[in-house]
Write a protein that holds these residues in place. Structure first.
Motif, PDB file in Angstrom:
ATOM      1  N   SER A 145       0.842  -1.190   0.000  1.00  0.00           N
ATOM      2  CA  SER A 145       0.000   0.000   0.000  1.00  0.00           C
ATOM      3  C   SER A 145       0.876   1.238   0.000  1.00  0.00           C
ATOM      4  O   SER A 145       1.954   1.255   0.604  1.00  0.00           O
ATOM      5  N   SER A 146       0.429   2.268  -0.697  1.00  0.00           N
ATOM      6  CA  SER A 146       1.180   3.522  -0.768  1.00  0.00           C
ATOM      7  C   SER A 146       0.188   4.684  -0.808  1.00  0.00           C
ATOM      8  O   SER A 146      -0.742   4.673  -1.619  1.00  0.00           O
ATOM      9  N   ARG A 147       0.371   5.650   0.100  1.00  0.00           N
ATOM     10  CA  ARG A 147      -0.559   6.780   0.156  1.00  0.00           C
ATOM     11  C   ARG A 147       0.165   8.062   0.514  1.00  0.00           C
ATOM     12  O   ARG A 147       1.213   8.038   1.161  1.00  0.00           O
ATOM     13  N   LEU A 148      -0.436   9.179   0.106  1.00  0.00           N
ATOM     14  CA  LEU A 148       0.048  10.490   0.523  1.00  0.00           C
ATOM     15  C   LEU A 148      -0.610  10.850   1.839  1.00  0.00           C
ATOM     16  O   LEU A 148      -1.832  10.735   1.996  1.00  0.00           O
ATOM     17  N   VAL A 149       0.211  11.278   2.796  1.00  0.00           N
ATOM     18  CA  VAL A 149      -0.278  11.613   4.137  1.00  0.00           C
ATOM     19  C   VAL A 149       0.140  13.044   4.465  1.00  0.00           C
ATOM     20  O   VAL A 149       1.311  13.401   4.268  1.00  0.00           O
ATOM     21  N   PRO A 150      -0.778  13.886   4.959  1.00  0.00           N
ATOM     22  CA  PRO A 150      -0.399  15.251   5.341  1.00  0.00           C
ATOM     23  C   PRO A 150       0.681  15.238   6.424  1.00  0.00           C
ATOM     24  O   PRO A 150       0.589  14.478   7.394  1.00  0.00           O
TER      25      PRO A 150
END
Length: 342
Positions: A145-150
């Motif tokens: 899984s790969s996501r952009l996180v603030p």
């Protein structure tokens, strides 16, 4: 099923033997061979599991809506290793081979950064990658899984890792854990002190990394026809109706491992189904015909219809398993919602 078992056991000679057998049968209803071995004082259940339980169940544990929960079991696991890297290992030995993993989620609590730097202010997001460790010796990893996180926020981040967990439950020797990396959008590594996730003993239990599994344990609810068999004990003076039947988990010695509810009202059905059957007795067409045949004495040996549950609801249990993980499980056909003549 529970009532018929208790009725059958009333013929046992030894009360202690009868009680032990009854509790064993009750455990079977809840899909267990033995009560979980608890260690006395428990850690606080994860808030996520408490909130989930309150979402799907009312104060008595009865299911609010059968479609709210994916599958019939939710299991939570805590990290078993502490590493300088963002690395996690979850022991899944309590998951039965018969359980089908529907969804698996890694829950990580993102902490506020200890300090700010000019370099950090240039970025508003970071890229968080979750890898399945394929082989520790070869440092082989598979991206899950790969996501952009603030960067400048705090709170829970959830990542789907279903395929990895399915592989681990199929072959427990393949479980080498998870590795999490945090990078800038340009692909360079960020200082771990700047972007941190709670882990280890330095952070509160409520913020610990957690693996959450939504599964189906393979048990199918018995058909309504099967659940309606055999209850021919009737009160000849009162019409068929529903009565309370409270199951107190503390009274039977289960309060040490069941978190919620403390008990539940299963209800039971009792009463007569005399001819002619009115609509208030909720008769089936078959029961109506049987009642007529009995009244006319057209066939010998035909009894009046039985007062039985005609609507059944499920119950939810939130409990500690043998490894003190918290489990939410939904059990079908546990509460008599209404009674009728069948």
């Amino acid at each position: 099923m529970l009532l018929s078992t208790i009725i059958m056991l009333t013929y046992a000679k030894d009360p202690e033997e009868m009680r032990a057998e009854a509790l064993k049968r009750l455990l079977e209803v809840f899909g267990m061979e033995d009560p979980p071995h608890t260690k006395g004082l428990h850690k606080q259940p994860p808030q996520y599991m408490l909130d989930l339980y309150n979402t799907v169940a009312d104060v008595d544990g009865v299911t609010k809506d059968p479609d709210l929960l994916e599958g019939n079991t939710v299991r939570s696991f805590f990290n078993k290793i502490h590493s300088e890297q963002i690395q996690f290992l979850f022991n899944l030995s309590t998951v039965a081979k018969t359980e089908k993993v529907l969804t698996a989620e890694l829950h990580l609590f993102k902490l506020r950064q200890k300090a700010t730097t000019p370099a950090l202010h240039r970025h508003h997001f970071c890229q968080v990658n979750v890898y399945q460790v394929m082989d520790n010796r070869k440092a082989s990893h598979k991206l899950l899984s790969s996501r952009l996180v603030p960067i400048h926020t705090t709170g829970w981040e959830v990542f789907s890792i279903t395929h990895a967990v399915r592989a681990w439950t199929a072959d427990e020797n393949s479980n080498h854990g998870l590795l999490v990396t945090v990078r800038t959008l340009g692909g360079t590594n960020l200082d771990p002190n700047l972007i941190r996730f709670a882990s280890g003993r330095d952070h509160h239990e409520s913020k610990q990394p957690m693996l959450v599994l939504f599964t189906d344990d393979g048990r199918r609810a018995a058909s309504l026809e099967n659940s309606l068999k055999g209850n021919r004990r009737k009160d000849e003076h009162l019409p068929c109706q529903r009565y309370p039947l409270y199951v107190d988990f503390e009274e039977i010695g289960w309060s040490g491992w069941i978190i919620s509810p403390r008990g539940y009202n299963a209800h039971h059905c009792k009463g007569s189904c005399p001819f002619p059957l009115g609509q208030n007795m909720r008769p089936t067409n078959h029961a109506t015909v049987q009642s007529i045949i009995h009244a006319l004495k057209l066939t010998k040996g035909i009894e009046t219809p039985c007062c039985v549950p005609d609507k059944l609801f499920s119950v939810n249990l939130l409990y500690f398993d043998d490894d003190e993980n918290v489990v939410l499980k939904q059990y079908d056909d546990m509460v008599a919602g209404s009674c009728g003549c069948h």
